[in-house]
Design a protein around this motif. Sequence first.
Motif, PDB file in Angstrom:
ATOM      1  N   GLU A 170      18.687   2.708 -21.002  1.00 49.15           N
ATOM      2  CA  GLU A 170      17.663   3.323 -19.930  1.00 49.15           C
ATOM      3  C   GLU A 170      17.030   2.243 -19.274  1.00 49.15           C
ATOM      4  N   TRP A 171      16.537   1.389 -19.904  1.00 46.79           N
ATOM      5  CA  TRP A 171      15.726   0.333 -19.256  1.00 46.79           C
ATOM      6  C   TRP A 171      16.563  -0.490 -18.133  1.00 46.79           C
ATOM      7  N   GLN A 172      17.650  -0.755 -18.523  1.00 53.92           N
ATOM      8  CA  GLN A 172      18.714  -1.315 -17.443  1.00 53.92           C
ATOM      9  C   GLN A 172      19.053  -0.637 -16.498  1.00 53.92           C
ATOM     10  N   ARG A 173      19.149   0.541 -16.714  1.00 57.70           N
ATOM     11  CA  ARG A 173      19.626   1.461 -15.445  1.00 57.70           C
ATOM     12  C   ARG A 173      18.322   1.594 -14.608  1.00 57.70           C
ATOM     13  N   TRP A 174      17.147   1.867 -15.097  1.00 56.72           N
ATOM     14  CA  TRP A 174      16.018   1.810 -14.383  1.00 56.72           C
ATOM     15  C   TRP A 174      15.902   0.457 -13.289  1.00 56.72           C
ATOM     16  N   ALA A 175      16.028  -0.595 -14.031  1.00 61.69           N
ATOM     17  CA  ALA A 175      15.864  -2.012 -13.305  1.00 61.69           C
ATOM     18  C   ALA A 175      16.934  -2.117 -12.361  1.00 61.69           C
ATOM     19  N   GLU A 176      18.176  -1.828 -12.604  1.00 58.92           N
ATOM     20  CA  GLU A 176      19.309  -1.869 -11.570  1.00 58.92           C
ATOM     21  C   GLU A 176      19.023  -0.863 -10.316  1.00 58.92           C
ATOM     22  N   ALA A 177      18.605   0.141 -10.749  1.00 61.17           N
ATOM     23  CA  ALA A 177      17.963   1.314  -9.613  1.00 61.17           C
ATOM     24  C   ALA A 177      16.997   0.573  -8.807  1.00 61.17           C
ATOM     25  N   THR A 178      16.055   0.160  -9.323  1.00 62.93           N
ATOM     26  CA  THR A 178      14.913  -0.382  -8.742  1.00 62.93           C
ATOM     27  C   THR A 178      15.304  -1.412  -7.859  1.00 62.93           C
ATOM     28  N   ALA A 179      16.177  -2.294  -8.370  1.00 62.63           N
ATOM     29  CA  ALA A 179      16.660  -3.467  -7.624  1.00 62.63           C
ATOM     30  C   ALA A 179      17.236  -3.083  -6.371  1.00 62.63           C
ATOM     31  N   THR A 180      18.257  -2.026  -6.377  1.00 66.28           N
ATOM     32  CA  THR A 180      18.985  -1.348  -5.111  1.00 66.28           C
ATOM     33  C   THR A 180      17.909  -0.807  -4.108  1.00 66.28           C
ATOM     34  N   ARG A 181      16.821  -0.197  -4.786  1.00 64.89           N
ATOM     35  CA  ARG A 181      15.857   0.372  -3.708  1.00 64.89           C
ATOM     36  C   ARG A 181      14.941  -0.608  -3.015  1.00 64.89           C
ATOM     37  N   ILE A 182      14.724  -1.582  -3.876  1.00 67.90           N
ATOM     38  CA  ILE A 182      13.989  -2.611  -2.965  1.00 67.90           C
ATOM     39  C   ILE A 182      14.733  -3.450  -1.955  1.00 67.90           C
ATOM     40  N   GLN A 183      16.229  -3.828  -2.533  1.00 68.45           N
ATOM     41  CA  GLN A 183      17.016  -4.380  -1.443  1.00 68.45           C
ATOM     42  C   GLN A 183      17.166  -3.589  -0.330  1.00 68.45           C
ATOM     43  N   GLY A 184      17.259  -2.113  -0.321  1.00 69.02           N
ATOM     44  CA  GLY A 184      17.398  -1.198   0.863  1.00 69.02           C
ATOM     45  C   GLY A 184      16.000  -1.573   1.646  1.00 69.02           C
ATOM     46  N   LEU A 185      14.845  -1.307   1.057  1.00 76.09           N
ATOM     47  CA  LEU A 185      13.522  -1.598   1.868  1.00 76.09           C
ATOM     48  C   LEU A 185      13.481  -2.899   2.420  1.00 76.09           C
ATOM     49  N   LEU A 186      13.933  -3.984   1.821  1.00 72.83           N
ATOM     50  CA  LEU A 186      13.703  -5.294   2.455  1.00 72.83           C
ATOM     51  C   LEU A 186      14.828  -5.365   3.774  1.00 72.83           C
ATOM     52  N   ALA A 187      16.045  -4.998   3.586  1.00 73.13           N
ATOM     53  CA  ALA A 187      16.877  -4.892   4.518  1.00 73.13           C
ATOM     54  C   ALA A 187      16.389  -3.876   5.715  1.00 73.13           C
ATOM     55  N   ALA A 188      15.832  -2.767   5.461  1.00 68.29           N
ATOM     56  CA  ALA A 188      15.342  -2.007   6.799  1.00 68.29           C
ATOM     57  C   ALA A 188      14.324  -2.706   7.191  1.00 68.29           C
ATOM     58  N   LEU A 189      13.600  -3.281   6.559  1.00 64.26           N
ATOM     59  CA  LEU A 189      12.382  -4.083   7.350  1.00 64.26           C
ATOM     60  C   LEU A 189      12.617  -5.075   8.048  1.00 64.26           C
ATOM     61  N   HIS A 190      13.420  -5.990   7.635  1.00 67.32           N
ATOM     62  CA  HIS A 190      13.881  -7.298   8.295  1.00 67.32           C
ATOM     63  C   HIS A 190      15.069  -7.181   9.158  1.00 67.32           C
ATOM     64  N   GLY A 191      15.896  -6.051   9.099  1.00 68.32           N
ATOM     65  CA  GLY A 191      16.972  -5.950  10.056  1.00 68.32           C
ATOM     66  C   GLY A 191      18.035  -6.704   9.638  1.00 68.32           C
ATOM     67  N   ARG A 192      18.374  -7.237   8.202  1.00 63.90           N
ATOM     68  CA  ARG A 192      19.312  -8.075   7.810  1.00 63.90           C
ATOM     69  C   ARG A 192      19.392  -7.986   6.446  1.00 63.90           C
ATOM     70  N   PRO A 193      20.564  -8.254   5.743  1.00 64.98           N
ATOM     71  CA  PRO A 193      20.733  -8.298   4.313  1.00 64.98           C
ATOM     72  C   PRO A 193      19.895  -9.277   3.399  1.00 64.98           C
ATOM     73  N   TRP A 194      19.544  -8.584   2.466  1.00 61.46           N
ATOM     74  CA  TRP A 194      18.856  -9.451   1.407  1.00 61.46           C
ATOM     75  C   TRP A 194      19.470  -9.104  -0.088  1.00 61.46           C
ATOM     76  N   ARG A 195      19.194 -10.075  -0.969  1.00 61.32           N
ATOM     77  CA  ARG A 195      19.768  -9.835  -2.356  1.00 61.32           C
ATOM     78  C   ARG A 195      18.651  -9.857  -3.272  1.00 61.32           C
ATOM     79  N   THR A 196      18.727  -8.984  -4.237  1.00 60.37           N
ATOM     80  CA  THR A 196      18.023  -9.085  -5.341  1.00 60.37           C
ATOM     81  C   THR A 196      18.482  -9.073  -6.725  1.00 60.37           C
ATOM     82  N   SER A 197      17.772  -9.809  -7.709  1.00 57.48           N
ATOM     83  CA  SER A 197      18.266 -10.115  -8.997  1.00 57.48           C
ATOM     84  C   SER A 197      17.264  -9.956 -10.113  1.00 57.48           C
ATOM     85  N   VAL A 198      17.803  -8.997 -11.325  1.00 54.65           N
ATOM     86  CA  VAL A 198      16.917  -8.745 -12.337  1.00 54.65           C
ATOM     87  C   VAL A 198      16.856 -10.074 -13.123  1.00 54.65           C
TER      88      VAL A 198
END
Length: 414
Positions: free
Chosen positions: A359-387
């Motif tokens: 459950e912790w790993q799933r939460w971490a991966e889902a959070t990483a995906t959400r943050i990646q989307g927020l950063l990409a939308a904010l800056h208009g380019r791809p970002w990568r996120t790593s746990v």
Amino acid sequence: VPALATERRFAQRLRECLEEEQLLDGRYQLQQVPGGRVALPVREEQLSRLCLPPEMPCELVRIQDPVPSRAARRRTPAQALRDELRRLLGRTWSEELERDVPHAWQRHGDLVLLSEDSFRAAPWERLGSALWETVASALGARRVARRGRVMPDGMRTPSVTLLLGQDGWVEHVDNGIRYTFDVTKCMFSPGNITEKLRVASLPCAGEVLVDLYAGIGYFTLPFLVHAGAAFVHACEWNSHAVEALHRSLVLNGVQERCHIHAGDSRQLELRDVADRVNLGLIPSSEEGWPVACRVLKKDTGGVLHIHHNVETPPVPAPPQTPALPAERGSPEAAGSGGEAQHPSGDGGKEVLGARLRPEWQRWAEATATRIQGLLAALHGRPWRTSVLHIEAVKSYAPHVHHLVLDLECRPALP
């Protein structure tokens, strides 16, 4: 400590008189005083009852450094408290009242903070100030306060009543850091000690940090004092916590490396400044994620420390596998869910007496995906996120754990 001084030849008789009237303070030894006399420590709160035979030659003196008796040296503070209260109540002492006496409390300098269920029975209230003076004396304190329920005002304002003393400002030293705050206005959470120690050990030399929920400086100060951060922007909307943080920054000599942004961190106007962002809010820091993305450096990114409460169904213990022992005597040794807590010894793989939960790993991966989307939308380019790491801080409630995700966020290479 008050004491009655008399000549040696009268000492034994004086002692018998004091014991008969229950005025002798058994916490301290008889001591020699100038003039070849002996001083017998007496209970200050009972001095008004003192009635000695007129032929008993003695005078009241003060002993600055009283020597504890052997019995007092063997007693725990909880035992000493019960003994003093039993003397105070005399024949009215009962098992019901004993159950109302706390076994543990928080200590902040010369102030002891009692739990909310301490001394609630009617007989205690009738004792008035004598009760709190006895509690302070037994525990070696000068001030006494009692905790109430935390107010649901969004700021976790404590409901604390000062029972003995004039003000609630205290100083608490934790890992060599001096925190000062008013216990009647601000919370102090000892349960976050493992995370404060971990933050203090992070390699932050030369970095600029943003602490979105600074409070009285739980994490701001470790980042500055021990982790070597070059500068911290500390955000806090509770005016009492802001005052406490300002005082603590001065106490630790790091005020020149920190700017306090008073107000709602969601309205923070900072952008493109941070190498690292701390989001130390539970049960969820999700409302701060867009702000954290805005303040990260847009060209190099950085690391987010995301706090969150994650529900974890109980895991059946494997057969014939003994539970790891919790640290004896530690108030954080067991969470409210009854699971032993252990420091992470291999990058977070072993936490809370069990392996990293799915459950912790799933939460971490889902959070990483959400943050990646927020950063990409904010800056208009791809970002990568790593746990990078998942840290279990403590059990927050049955089957709910306070976790911290260390998430690395970097702009993707073209």
